[in-house]
Scaffold this active site. Structure first.
Site: not given
Length: 320
Positions: A147-149, A248
């Site tokens: 997962l993105d930070r 995104r």
């Protein structure tokens, strides 16, 4: 491109174990992703993590030696300092058994080290929590995906090698059903929709781009309006492909960037909603994942609600 022939002392070793030994600085989940995305081949054919290597096999790895084996090594001969200690009691565990864990990752916590991140990662917390049980049969518990930070929510951790092999297979061929909540700019034109828009490969090397052009990968995101105002919409998003930053990148491409997105978003809007709604992070949350269990294939569903800082934003935005 790295290419070499398997020698006698490596005969009979599993491919994934051999890659970990050769590239110790590359996260385990990334090695498995390289295998499932065909960046690792044996004798020119698609490889499998569990396959046994034979003498004379030709192993081909997309990438350069520097990128894969040297990039994260310390520049001096001195050993790197140990990562700062973490408090495993902070780890929010949604599901755990002998095979796997499902963890609720907070925004701001990186999954792995790299790019200036040296500690306090999800990997650190998981291994501190498991202690001596973190390593079993030469396999150390590792996240099965990323997962993105700045994205919060459910992430799966493999505690055993067969579990990691299983997750690699379903992420490659079955792709587990994942659902996200995203707050986006503006009013959506309808109640639901599909974004079917190829995305440029995020990790393509400059050499590859110059040789064969930009590699476009199929990407499909489905969205549905949960709540709507004149300024923003709360969307439920599911993805049929797992491209880097897919939600995104897709939403900004159709004119509705995710609120709080510092990389792809509307920066003026981000400043405004920070001041008015108190949003200090990316409003993207992995709320649900459905997958077959690595032990027996039974369906497992794991969910986690929006964290308090995001529900507070929805209240201030009159969306809750």
């Amino acid at each position: 491109m790295i290419e070499y022939r398997i020698e006698a002392d490596t005969v009979g070793m599993r491919l994934d174990k051999h890659l970990r030994k050769r590239m110790p600085n590359v996260p385990v989940s990334h090695l498995f992703k390289m295998i499932r995305t065909k960046k690792v081949r044996v004798n020119g054919k698609r490889a499998q993590p569990e396959q046994l290597l034979a003498e004379g096999d030709v192993l081909t790895i997309r990438g350069t030696e520097e990128q894969l084996t040297l990039a994260e090594r310390p520049k001096s001969d001195r050993p790197p300092p140990p990562p700062p200690p973490v408090d495993p009691s902070r780890l929010v565990i949604l599901l755990e058994d002998d095979w796997m864990m499902a963890v609720d990752k907070p925004s701001g916590m990186a999954v792995h080290t790299g790019s200036g991140i040296t500690g306090g990662t999800l990997v650190d917390y998981v291994r501190a929590y498991l202690g001596p049980k973190a390593t079993r049969n030469d396999f150390t518990a590792s996240p099965a995906h990323r997962l993105d930070r700045e994205t919060s929510g459910v992430i799966l951790v493999a505690k055993r090698r067969p579990a990691m092999v299983h997750f690699t297979e379903i992420f490659t061929n079955g792709h587990p059903k994942k659902r996200y909540l995203a707050l986006v700019k503006g009013k959506m034109p309808k109640d639901s929709g599909v974004i079917d828009l190829p995305l440029a490969e995020h990790q393509q090397t400059a050499e590859s781009k110059s040789r064969r052009g930009i590699n476009m990968q199929a990407a499909v995101t489905r969205w549905k309006v949960v709540r709507q105002s004149s300024e923003a919409a709360l969307l439920s998003c599911t993805i049929e492909t797992g491209r880097t930053h897919q939600i995104r990148r897709h939403l900004v491409a159709v004119g509705h960037p995710v609120v709080g997105d510092k990389k792809y978003g509307d920066f003026a809007l981000n400043r405004d909603v920070r001041a008015r709604w108190g949003l200090k992070r990316l409003f993207l949350h992995a709320e649900r994942i459905e997958f077959p269990h690595p032990e027996d294939g039974r369906k497992v569903v794991v969910e986690t609600p929006l964290p308090p800082e995001l529900t507070d934003v929805l209240k201030r935005a009159a969306l809750l």
